[in-house]
Design an enzyme around this catalytic site. Structure first.
Site, PDB file in Angstrom:
ATOM      1  N   LYS A 148      51.201  24.334  44.716  1.00  0.00           N
ATOM      2  CA  LYS A 148      50.924  24.797  43.475  1.00  0.00           C
ATOM      3  C   LYS A 148      51.445  23.826  42.312  1.00  0.00           C
ATOM      4  CE  LYS A 148      50.720  29.773  43.892  1.00  0.00           C
ATOM      5  NZ  LYS A 148      51.289  31.218  43.491  1.00  0.00           N
ATOM      6  N   ASP A 174      48.855  31.849  38.457  1.00  0.00           N
ATOM      7  CA  ASP A 174      48.768  32.695  39.831  1.00  0.00           C
ATOM      8  C   ASP A 174      47.981  33.754  39.489  1.00  0.00           C
ATOM      9  OD1 ASP A 174      49.977  33.539  42.062  1.00  0.00           O
ATOM     10  OD2 ASP A 174      51.253  35.123  40.972  1.00  0.00           O
ATOM     11  N   LYS A 175      47.648  34.331  40.610  1.00  0.00           N
ATOM     12  CA  LYS A 175      46.678  35.481  40.683  1.00  0.00           C
ATOM     13  C   LYS A 175      47.204  36.892  40.746  1.00  0.00           C
ATOM     14  CE  LYS A 175      44.553  37.005  44.074  1.00  0.00           C
ATOM     15  NZ  LYS A 175      44.816  38.328  44.275  1.00  0.00           N
ATOM     16  N   ARG A 228      34.162  45.109  44.407  1.00  0.00           N
ATOM     17  CA  ARG A 228      34.083  44.484  45.470  1.00  0.00           C
ATOM     18  C   ARG A 228      33.442  45.457  46.572  1.00  0.00           C
ATOM     19  NH1 ARG A 228      40.265  42.113  45.477  1.00  0.00           N
ATOM     20  NH2 ARG A 228      39.572  41.911  47.920  1.00  0.00           N
TER      21      ARG A 228
END
Length: 1168
Positions: free
Chosen positions: A793, A418-419, A609
């Protein structure tokens, strides 16, 4: 099944009926279960994730235990030993070890299901965790009004009241709320990992009718009926209709509150429960509790089956030998003829067939499973005791929540992560900016924090450090900087909420929140908003901007703008967005163009970013013409979106660049180094997230998932590759070197796959495409799956498992990761900010992602090598021990007489050879922990199954056959010329077997501890002592049928011929083993020694430094659109402004009106 209302449309698929305030309708159809039987339609809200109950424990654990071939085989052996005609050894020789194995494994599984926190203090056993969730309080509407009850008491059709910051207990249809227009805001972090808020809104009908008076009194007679689709796991879709007062209104995802989400910024919300318990969407995504078996255990089961087949074949041949001997030899020998009596040769062969099965049963490794479980438990303790995986900040050590998957940790080839909350801290920080051609912000570790004591609105938490910018802002010496922060404080859809006299923000994306918070800390404070105005405090002076239009963000536009009238009467358009979008809309004479380009390169190299901020002055004539066109487009019935996009594009041009922001998506500590090491270890790392593509790609670069020059395969290019006959990508590779080569490093494939949930859905439907996708991914560095649901997932994990032979490991921290964790071969849960459901359903629990490196490269690798060495040696020693009976049959007329005494058969694996092999399985290591981390390439041996495979197994079994031949025939050949009897021969063979097994374990052990020495000496001592005791006259006198070797050991131990025979037998038996080890040392690759000689630590560069720069926009990270629609409708007015004292300006707004009344609803495209 409930009867469908005639009013509902046929063929719509909406067959799930829910009647409000009608328990008498739903209760009789409530779902019930007994053992494996289930009946009823509506699930209750009781959560059960535990495995056993009082009724199911015994049958379930026995079913699982006897799935092991060895256990089932020995159950049959015990049954045979109860038949006097065929038994060759006492029944308790087999029964006691079998009961021990079943009891130990059953007790361990029960303890896992019931256990209280032991090592991982923040986690609990499944049963305690379920009880805690089921006892949570909630408000249910009854005849007497709202009363407090528990979650487990909720029934389908109940009307619930949810208070601010409470977790939603079931899937609800929103009826009304305390907010204007019955809006409410929910946080879905435990569903999709996003911490930004989503808005939900009730139907106009229920809002109007249920908020026209006291809500509680109006809800009591509410009798609406909801028809919707059957329970499913689709989190982002819902279809239904509400029938009430003769009207039918459609329902969709905007009207539903999902279980597990948290109510935010809303005092109270009222909803109708439509799906409860196991029918709720989040639990439908959790999947079933699955029994996991390691690759080694599955291989071992196949070995056991093979041994059984070989045993039956040999037994059949021996039985044939018995028949032939009885037919051809026994009739000519008077004694044997008398013993046989009237039995035929075939009957004697039939009886001896079963007798040989019992006699050769020790070749089946039953006691192996006892030692197997013990070693697994100790390995789990080592994981919990590892101080390097202990997080002192939260007092959390690592924990192995299952004790059967340790060696699987040493064979992982695919890591699926997962992130949000797993790789990242879920915190975005404003670190740098470029304004007026100057870069501001010190990102070094020694940067000094800013002194913001002058700012009464400062809330702290700013990681930006550059006093020069603050001085320029306070001295008003840089107009560009002031305009830049004005844009940050106006161009957003953030909502403010006042707590303790300070503004707190809730945003549609974490980027927006980070930018608005940074502007607040530096003096540009967003105070409040209404439908047509924005209030900002600029360095202590309050200014009111009239909001004329809001051009909201979309994933296609990748930008947003606000058109405002300043207090001075000027019209300005403030725009922010991705650099590639903003740069092409700048006017040609834009100043600082070159410095802006350089700043973007610098920020990209630092892996920050970026977001560009621009402004445009708009004339009154332009505004009048554009607003008229906007009104016409808003009323269009066809091509409305296209017309609006063209108008937005016409306004957002000829921009003047103000500057660039640089935001750090802060990773967890050690994530880049961990992923880099795991990639060097040969693992393919996949990231599965519900976030947008831009976010996933940014994080992928920053955490070293991808190299700076990695090409991204996505969209149409990826589709064409998958549809080609032989999908593949051409990469530049250096010539691969040996694993242990320390001077050269091979380059990995320079491509990564980026795919979204819609494309994944197509892959899972087409098996051929799925196989090509997995094949293509194996040629790439990594894979990023964006905007995937929890169910997807798990489907990705299944895809990898189906089309590759690798071991998969899934790691996550939220409820949206549970299904993935359960589906993978190994599931790892992180104790993060999104609750403990991932930990409760995981096989291993860690406090930080960086600990995964040590868990796999150290503990996983050690466990795999130890388990493989243990299994090889155990199969060797039990097989060579049992095969002696076959050779003895050639001398005893195939009578199924044992070579050893019965007690030696029982104690050989339990007492005489058990402790050294246990020490080998517990303490053995070929490399230190530091070397394992320094040389991750060594991990690949487990991925290739180098230490336990079919050739190695065959070699082990052949060696055991050789040993058994030597063990039997050497003593027979020597002692046949002496006066030794059968019992002396048996003692000699027993001594030889024990000595050979001891010498082999000495040769196998490479890491010696005091426990290894003690185990070897103790086992040898126990053999001699117990043998003397079992051959004592007293036992023979008391139990003459069980202790028949009277005085055999006393005679054998003092006979020099016996000792000489044992010595020669032992040396001859272990000679091949010594020879092979010597050749391995002589012929080994000398580079391998470098792994022990080099002590220099591996230097991993910071992820703030990269080679080739690649710009990456950070905007647009949330799954849905922003709150722009709510802003222009006037339905999102939630912020309040406290009285502002001590500030005077001609532009000052009346600060005594903290909140503006919401305006009436207007068309979303109509300008203000």
């Amino acid at each position: 099944m409930a009867k469908k209302d005639p009013a509902s449309s046929e063929g719509t698929g909406m067959t799930w009926q829910v009647r409000a305030n009608s328990r008498y309708f739903h209760k009789p159809m409530e779902r019930k279960s007994f053992l494996c039987f289930h009946w009823g339609r509506y699930a209750n809200n009781l959560v059960r994730s535990y495995k056993y109950t009082a009724l199911t424990f015994l049958p379930l654990t026995l079913y699982e235990q006897f799935q092991r071939a060895a256990n089932f085989f020995f159950l049959l052996i015990v049954a045979l030993q109860c038949v006097p005609a065929v038994t060759t050894i006492p029944w308790y020789i087999t029964m006691l070890p079998l009961l021990t194995v079943l009891t130990m494994r059953g007790a361990k599984d029960l303890h896992t299901d019931l256990r209280v926190t032991c090592f991982f203090r923040s986690s609990q056993g499944r049963r305690r965790s379920d009880a805690k969730v089921n006892r949570r309080a909630c408000d249910i509407l009854t005849d007497q009004g709202f009363s407090t009850a528990q979650w487990k008491d909720i029934c389908v059709g109940d009307v619930l009241r949810i208070h601010k910051d409470e977790v939603i207990p079931a899937d609800l249809v929103l009826l009304c709320s305390s907010e204007p227009h019955s809006l409410c805001y929910v946080e879905t972090a435990d569903i999709d990992g996003e911490t930004n808020l989503k808005f939900r809104q009730a139907l106009d009908l229920t809002h109007t009718e249920l908020t026209s008076g006291p809500i509680e009194e109006l809800l009591l007679p509410f009798d609406g009926v909801v028809w919707c689709e059957e329970p499913n796991g689709r989190l982002y879709s819902f279809r239904g209709e509400l029938q009430w007062r003769g009207q039918c209104h459609l329902l969709d995802t905007e009207h539903i509150l999902l279980r597990g989400t948290v109510l935010r910024n809303t005092d109270a919300a009222y909803g109708l429960a439509v799906y409860t318990g196991s029918d709720s969407k989040i639990l439908r995504n959790c999947g079933r509790l699955k029994v996991k078996k390691t690759r080694v255990e599955r291989f071992l089961n196949k070995v056991v089956v093979m041994i059984v087949v070989c045993l039956l074949t040999v037994t059949l041949l021996l039985a044939v030998g018995t028949g032939l001997f009885e037919h051809l030899v026994s009739p000519h020998i008077e004694v044997l003829s008398a013993i046989r009596g009237n039995s035929t040769a075939a009957y004697r062969g039939f009886l001896n067939f079963w007798g040989y099965i019992i006699l050769l049963s020790p070749s089946m490794p039953l006691s192996l499973y006892i030692t197997f479980e013990l070693i697994h438990v100790v390995h789990c303790l080592f994981i919990g005791w590892d101080i390097e995986m202990y997080w002192e900040e939260r007092d959390q050590p690592a924990q192995a929540r299952t004790t059967s998957l340790n060696e699987e940790l040493g064979q992982v080839s695919h890591l699926l992560s997962d992130k949000t909350g797993t790789l990242t801290q879920n915190r975005l920080l404003f670190r740098q900016c470029c304004v007026g051609g100057c870069i501001y912000g010190d990102i070094t570790e020694n940067s000094k924090p800013l002194d913001l004591s002058w700012n009464r609105f400062s809330c702290g938490g700013l990681r930006f450090s550059d006093q020069q910018l603050v001085d320029r802002l306070r001295e008003r010496s840089c107009s560009e900087s002031r305009e830049f922060f004005t844009a940050l404080s106006l161009c957003h859809t953030v909502m403010s909420e006042w707590k303790d006299g300070l503004p707190r923000y809730q945003a549609a994306s974490p980027d927006e929140e980070a930018l608005v918070c940074a502007a607040r800390e530096l003096g540009w404070v967003f105070l409040s908003r209404t439908r047509d105005s924005l209030t900002v405090s600029e360095m202590g002076f309050t200014r009111l901007y009239h909001l004329l239009a809001l051009l909201d963000f979309s994933s296609k536009r990748r930008r947003m703008s606000v058109l405002v009238r300043t207090p001075e009467g000027d019209l300005k358009l403030y725009c922010k967005g991705a650099d590639v979008v903003i740069l092409e809309r700048l006017r040609k004479d834009n100043p600082h163009q070159q410095s802006i380009e350089q700043a973007l390169e610098v920020f990209a190299q630092s892996c920050l970013r970026t977001l560009c901020v621009a402004v445009r002055s708009v004339s009154e004539a332009q505004w009048t013409e554009w607003s008229h066109a906007l009104s016409q487009a808003a009323m269009a019935t066809s091509h409305r979106e296209t017309m609006l996009e063209e108008l937005y594009h016409h306004m957002e041009k000829e921009l003047m660049m103000l500057g660039v922001t640089a935001i750090e998506d802060r990773l967890q500590e050690g994530v880049p180094e961990t992923i880099s090491s795991l990639r060097k270890a040969g693992m393919k790392v996949w990231v599965l997230t519900g976030d947008k593509t831009e976010t996933a790609v940014n994080v992928g670069y920053s955490c070293k998932l991808m190299d700076p020059d990695t090409a991204l395969l996505q969209g149409e290019e990826l589709r064409q590759l998958l549809q080609s006959p032989t999908p593949g990508v051409s990469f530049q590779k250096n010539k691969e070197t040996l694993v242990w080569n320390t001077d050269k490093m091979s380059r990995s494939s320079k491509a990564a796959i980026v795919i979204d949930g819609f494309q994944l859905a197509e892959l899972t439907k087409a098996p051929e495409m799925g196989a090509r996708f997995v094949s293509l991914s194996n040629q790439c560095q990594s894979v990023l799956c964006c905007r995937v649901t929890p169910a997807q997932k798990a489907e990705v994990v299944e895809l990898v498992k189906k089309y590759s032979s690798s071991v998969t490991l899934a790691i996550g921290d939220g409820a949206n990761d549970v299904n993935m964790i359960k589906t993978a071969h190994i599931g790892v849960g992180l104790c993060g900010v999104e609750g403990g459901q991932a930990v409760q359903n995981a096989d291993f629990a860690l406090a930080q992602f960086s600990f995964l490196r040590r868990l796999l490269l150290v503990h996983g690798r050690w466990s795999y090598r130890r388990i493989c060495s243990f299994l090889r040696y155990f199969l060797y020693k039990t097989t060579c021990f049992a095969l002696v009976h076959i050779w003895y049959s050639l001398y005893n007329g195939f009578s199924a007489q044992p070579m050893y005494e019965s007690w030696f058969i029982a104690l050989y694996t339990v007492l005489y050879t058990s402790l050294p092999i246990q020490c080998l399985g517990i303490f053995e290591k070929d490399m230190s922990a530091e070397s394992s981390l320094q040389w991750p390439d060594a991990y690949s041996a487990g991925q290739r199954q180098e230490h336990l495979n079919l050739p190695i197994l065959c070699a082990t079994l052949l060696y055991s056959i050789y040993t058994s031949v030597i063990v039997f025939f050497f003593p027979v050949c020597v002692l046949k010329y002496s006066d030794a009897d059968y019992q002396t021969l048996a003692v000699t063979v027993e001594m030889s077997v024990v000595f050979i097994a001891t010498v082999e374990i000495i040769l196998e052990t490479k890491f010696w501890t005091k426990y290894n020495f003690a185990a070897v000496l103790l086992c040898l001592g126990l053999f001699f002592i117990s043998t003397l005791i079992l051959h004592s006259p007293r036992l023979f006198t008391t139990f003459p049928h069980d202790y028949i070797f009277y005085g055999a050991s006393q005679n054998g131990f003092v006979n020099p011929v016996v000792w000489l025979t044992v010595f020669l037998t032992t040396c001859t038996a272990v000679l091949p083993s010594i020879t092979v080890r010597a050749l391995n040392v002589v012929l080994a690759n000398p580079n391998k020694r470098k792994i022990h000689s080099l002590r220099e630590p591996v230097e991993l560069q910071s992820y703030f430094r990269r080679g080739a720069p690649h710009r990456r926009s950070s905007y647009a990270v949330s799954q849905g659109k922003g709150f722009g629609k709510l802003m222009t409708l006037g339905r999102g007015d939630h912020s309040t402004t406290p009285p502002l004292v001590g500030m005077a300006t001609t532009d000052r707004v009346n600060a005594n009106s903290p909140k503006t009344a919401p305006s009436e609803a207007a068309d979303s495209g109509k300008p203000s």
